[in-house]
Scaffold this motif. Structure first.
Motif, PDB file in Angstrom:
ATOM      1  N   UNK A  55      -9.512  70.771  27.249  1.00 53.19           N
ATOM      2  CA  UNK A  55      -8.928  71.272  28.495  1.00 53.19           C
ATOM      3  C   UNK A  55      -7.431  71.469  28.335  1.00 53.19           C
ATOM      4  N   UNK A  56      -6.771  70.530  27.650  1.00 50.48           N
ATOM      5  CA  UNK A  56      -5.331  70.669  27.424  1.00 50.48           C
ATOM      6  C   UNK A  56      -4.911  69.782  26.262  1.00 50.48           C
ATOM      7  N   UNK A  57      -3.756  70.131  25.741  1.00 54.66           N
ATOM      8  CA  UNK A  57      -3.168  69.374  24.646  1.00 54.66           C
ATOM      9  C   UNK A  57      -1.773  68.961  25.086  1.00 54.66           C
ATOM     10  N   UNK A  58      -1.496  67.679  24.997  1.00 55.48           N
ATOM     11  CA  UNK A  58      -0.159  67.204  25.304  1.00 55.48           C
ATOM     12  C   UNK A  58       0.776  67.647  24.195  1.00 55.48           C
ATOM     13  N   UNK A  59       2.037  67.490  24.408  1.00 48.18           N
ATOM     14  CA  UNK A  59       3.055  67.887  23.444  1.00 48.18           C
ATOM     15  C   UNK A  59       2.747  67.350  22.047  1.00 48.18           C
ATOM     16  N   UNK A  60       2.950  68.219  21.046  1.00 49.10           N
ATOM     17  CA  UNK A  60       2.777  67.831  19.648  1.00 49.10           C
ATOM     18  C   UNK A  60       4.110  68.036  18.948  1.00 49.10           C
ATOM     19  N   UNK A  61       4.721  66.968  18.496  1.00 55.29           N
ATOM     20  CA  UNK A  61       5.954  67.039  17.716  1.00 55.29           C
ATOM     21  C   UNK A  61       5.616  66.730  16.277  1.00 55.29           C
ATOM     22  N   UNK A  62       5.935  67.657  15.383  1.00 61.40           N
ATOM     23  CA  UNK A  62       5.702  67.418  13.966  1.00 61.40           C
ATOM     24  C   UNK A  62       6.895  66.635  13.425  1.00 61.40           C
ATOM     25  N   UNK A  63       6.675  65.347  13.169  1.00 64.02           N
ATOM     26  CA  UNK A  63       7.751  64.439  12.770  1.00 64.02           C
ATOM     27  C   UNK A  63       8.093  64.540  11.285  1.00 64.02           C
ATOM     28  N   UNK A  64       7.095  64.708  10.447  1.00 64.26           N
ATOM     29  CA  UNK A  64       7.287  64.782   8.999  1.00 64.26           C
ATOM     30  C   UNK A  64       6.382  65.854   8.431  1.00 64.26           C
ATOM     31  N   UNK A  65       6.875  66.616   7.456  1.00 59.30           N
ATOM     32  CA  UNK A  65       6.031  67.642   6.841  1.00 59.30           C
ATOM     33  C   UNK A  65       4.943  67.002   5.985  1.00 59.30           C
ATOM     34  N   UNK A  66       3.870  67.751   5.813  1.00 62.07           N
ATOM     35  CA  UNK A  66       2.759  67.320   4.970  1.00 62.07           C
ATOM     36  C   UNK A  66       2.735  68.252   3.764  1.00 62.07           C
ATOM     37  N   UNK A  67       2.654  67.658   2.580  1.00 59.74           N
ATOM     38  CA  UNK A  67       2.688  68.433   1.338  1.00 59.74           C
ATOM     39  C   UNK A  67       1.300  68.632   0.761  1.00 59.74           C
ATOM     40  N   UNK A  68       1.172  69.707   0.012  1.00 59.14           N
ATOM     41  CA  UNK A  68      -0.054  69.944  -0.746  1.00 59.14           C
ATOM     42  C   UNK A  68      -0.277  68.738  -1.657  1.00 59.14           C
ATOM     43  N   UNK A  69      -1.520  68.287  -1.756  1.00 56.06           N
ATOM     44  CA  UNK A  69      -1.867  67.159  -2.614  1.00 56.06           C
ATOM     45  C   UNK A  69      -1.869  65.820  -1.893  1.00 56.06           C
ATOM     46  N   UNK A  70      -1.369  65.776  -0.656  1.00 58.60           N
ATOM     47  CA  UNK A  70      -1.391  64.519   0.103  1.00 58.60           C
ATOM     48  C   UNK A  70      -2.719  64.380   0.837  1.00 58.60           C
ATOM     49  N   UNK A  71      -3.071  63.145   1.139  1.00 58.65           N
ATOM     50  CA  UNK A  71      -4.226  62.870   1.982  1.00 58.65           C
ATOM     51  C   UNK A  71      -3.752  62.845   3.425  1.00 58.65           C
ATOM     52  N   UNK A  72      -4.385  63.615   4.280  1.00 58.70           N
ATOM     53  CA  UNK A  72      -4.067  63.617   5.703  1.00 58.70           C
ATOM     54  C   UNK A  72      -5.138  62.815   6.411  1.00 58.70           C
ATOM     55  N   UNK A  73      -4.725  61.810   7.183  1.00 60.16           N
ATOM     56  CA  UNK A  73      -5.668  60.982   7.923  1.00 60.16           C
ATOM     57  C   UNK A  73      -5.407  61.113   9.410  1.00 60.16           C
ATOM     58  N   UNK A  74      -6.466  61.344  10.160  1.00 61.67           N
ATOM     59  CA  UNK A  74      -6.400  61.450  11.607  1.00 61.67           C
ATOM     60  C   UNK A  74      -7.266  60.348  12.188  1.00 61.67           C
ATOM     61  N   UNK A  75      -6.710  59.626  13.133  1.00 60.11           N
ATOM     62  CA  UNK A  75      -7.450  58.581  13.833  1.00 60.11           C
ATOM     63  C   UNK A  75      -7.455  58.935  15.310  1.00 60.11           C
ATOM     64  N   UNK A  76      -8.627  58.862  15.938  1.00 60.82           N
ATOM     65  CA  UNK A  76      -8.743  59.239  17.346  1.00 60.82           C
ATOM     66  C   UNK A  76      -9.632  58.256  18.087  1.00 60.82           C
ATOM     67  N   UNK A  77      -9.343  58.122  19.388  1.00 60.94           N
ATOM     68  CA  UNK A  77     -10.196  57.322  20.271  1.00 60.94           C
ATOM     69  C   UNK A  77      -9.895  57.688  21.706  1.00 60.94           C
ATOM     70  N   UNK A  78     -10.837  57.434  22.575  1.00 64.78           N
ATOM     71  CA  UNK A  78     -10.654  57.697  23.997  1.00 64.78           C
ATOM     72  C   UNK A  78      -9.766  56.598  24.583  1.00 64.78           C
TER      73      UNK A  78
END
Length: 179
Positions: A55-78
């Motif tokens: 329905x909507x997305x709150x503000x997203x601030x990209x704090x640090x760049x992500x480089x090729x070859x890094x593992x990106x981990x996303x954790x989510x919960x209600x």
């Protein structure tokens, strides 16, 4: 029905490939947003047992760049539930596989709505809060929703009074030439 926030927890980890990057070797923000939307869907659907839409997305601030070859981990919960909606908190980190350095990339909140088989909004389970952290997350999400609704009302074009705000513009880089 009542569920614990942990029942919605989802973790997604993905290796960042050159195909996800821009010309400077950093991962496209849009690609990360796509992953965030996927994990928000997963957490909300897992919690509600229903198909869910963003329905909507709150503000997203990209704090640090992500480089090729890094593992990106996303954790989510209600973190919050309404009658048919849920606010899903998401935390994104990247890990340099060679050095072990972990960076916080961003955090955001996605409001997801549960749908029934006919595409109508569907009731979601109640959220059991068992810790001060659970209460803090719930109240924070509730406050964000209330502030958003108030801002929408305040700036509704049908009732906005521009004259009441002109003084607030004097220290900004604008030239008023109202007709």
């Amino acid at each position: 029905m009542v569920k614990d926030p942990e029942e919605s927890s989802v973790i997604l980890t993905e290796l960042m490939l050159p195909s996800h990057s821009n010309f400077s070797g950093k991962i496209h923000g849009g690609y990360i947003l796509n992953l965030m939307d996927q994990i928000a869907f997963a957490a909300a659907s897992k919690f509600s047992g229903k198909y869910c839409v963003t329905a909507s997305i709150n503000k997203v601030d990209f704090k640090n760049p992500v480089n090729v070859g890094e593992l990106l981990s996303l954790k989510a919960r209600v973190n919050y539930v309404g009658r048919t909606s849920m606010t899903v908190g998401i935390r994104v980190t990247s890990e340099n596989i060679q050095t072990g350095e972990i960076k916080h990339c961003n955090s955001s909140y996605f409001v997801m709505v549960a749908k029934d088989d006919n595409g109508k909004n569907a009731m979601v389970p109640k959220l059991r809060l068992t810790s001060d952290q659970d209460v803090r997350r719930f109240v924070r999400a509730k406050s964000k929703l209330e502030n958003t609704r108030a801002r929408v009302r305040e700036f509704d074009a049908a009732c906005f009074d521009a004259q009441a705000h002109l003084d607030s513009l004097k220290d900004h880089r604008v030239v008023l030439d109202l007709q």
